[in-house]
Design a protein around this motif. Sequence first.
Motif, mmCIF file in Angstrom:
data_model
loop_
_atom_site.group_PDB
_atom_site.id
_atom_site.type_symbol
_atom_site.label_atom_id
_atom_site.label_comp_id
_atom_site.label_asym_id
_atom_site.label_seq_id
_atom_site.Cartn_x
_atom_site.Cartn_y
_atom_site.Cartn_z
ATOM 1 N N SER A 160 -7.101 1.045 -6.355
ATOM 2 C CA SER A 160 -6.917 2.388 -5.821
ATOM 3 C C SER A 160 -8.213 2.864 -5.184
ATOM 4 O O SER A 160 -9.312 2.370 -5.500
ATOM 5 N N CYS B 212 -2.878 0.353 -3.958
ATOM 6 C CA CYS B 212 -2.419 -0.927 -3.445
ATOM 7 C C CYS B 212 -2.083 -1.842 -4.608
ATOM 8 O O CYS B 212 -2.683 -1.730 -5.689
ATOM 9 N N TYR C 181 -6.272 4.482 6.365
ATOM 10 C CA TYR C 181 -7.000 3.674 5.400
ATOM 11 C C TYR C 181 -6.193 2.416 5.074
ATOM 12 O O TYR C 181 -4.994 2.487 4.802
ATOM 13 N N THR D 146 -2.435 3.690 5.112
ATOM 14 C CA THR D 146 -2.059 5.052 4.731
ATOM 15 C C THR D 146 -2.707 6.014 5.714
ATOM 16 O O THR D 146 -3.925 5.964 5.912
ATOM 17 N N LEU E 59 -4.020 9.467 6.375
ATOM 18 C CA LEU E 59 -4.483 10.621 5.605
ATOM 19 C C LEU E 59 -4.812 11.778 6.539
ATOM 20 O O LEU E 59 -5.538 11.606 7.522
ATOM 21 N N GLN F 108 0.843 -1.198 0.000
ATOM 22 C CA GLN F 108 0.000 0.000 0.000
ATOM 23 C C GLN F 108 0.874 1.242 0.000
ATOM 24 O O GLN F 108 1.898 1.296 0.677
ATOM 25 N N THR G 29 -8.038 12.820 -3.018
ATOM 26 C CA THR G 29 -7.070 11.898 -2.408
ATOM 27 C C THR G 29 -7.022 10.623 -3.225
ATOM 28 O O THR G 29 -8.067 10.096 -3.635
ATOM 29 N N LEU H 14 -5.222 6.788 -3.035
ATOM 30 C CA LEU H 14 -4.435 5.770 -2.355
ATOM 31 C C LEU H 14 -4.341 4.565 -3.268
ATOM 32 O O LEU H 14 -5.298 4.246 -3.981
#
Lengths: 113, 114
Positions: free
Chosen positions: A74, A23, A88, A107, A109, A6, A19, A21
């Motif tokens: 994502s 993986c 997260y 993550t 945030l 991640q 945002t 994120l």
Amino acid sequence: QQQVRQSPQSLTVWEGGTTVLTCSYEDSTFNYFPWYQQFPGEGPALLISILSVSDKKEDGRFTTFFNKREKKLSLHIIDSQPGDSATYFCAAEAGANTGKLTFGHGTILRVHP
Amino acid sequence: EAAVTQSPRNKVAVTGGKVTLSCNQTNNHNNMYWYRQDTGHGLRLIHYSYGAGSTEKGDIPDGYKASRPSQENFSLILELATPSQTSVYFCASGDRDWGPYEQYFGPGTRLTVL
């Protein structure tokens, strides 16, 4: 051996921003991918999830994308809010219907007003 | 509303001592799980259970035992606690009745082994 990677480890965005994120994973038997949200002092809670037969799942400001060929997923948060500040985790189910989840490292945030 | 409770919420133990962490769920879920959470490692599965009387080893079972005496209760046992077991422990329950599979987590137990 970490099976779900991640990134980033932490992220700061301004209120109203987007945002993203991400993986990645290696095990091709993974077929279910939930995202969990965790606030300080609490246990994680399911935010959104996707099956490997889909490439996109949307829930309000949260959208998860899945790319089976690249083994990546994502999480996109549009119009990020200070209340979205949390950790997260992406996860993957190890094998079909086992109920066992392998989690990424998470993550953190922070959304600044 | 799914409900998973854990006790104690905080625990300080001595090295070599026995520690029992308890978890109770009122969701009538068959599956229950024990994780530990450490900075930089995310959530790692220690033991899990598919029903009363069953326990299975997760990814990091060494130094831990588990017990599932009933549908509602799942315990994690540290027979000889070590400082490396200082962590936050989460219990979860889940079942695949319908829709997306979800694990419901408890609030966590912060364990410090001195």
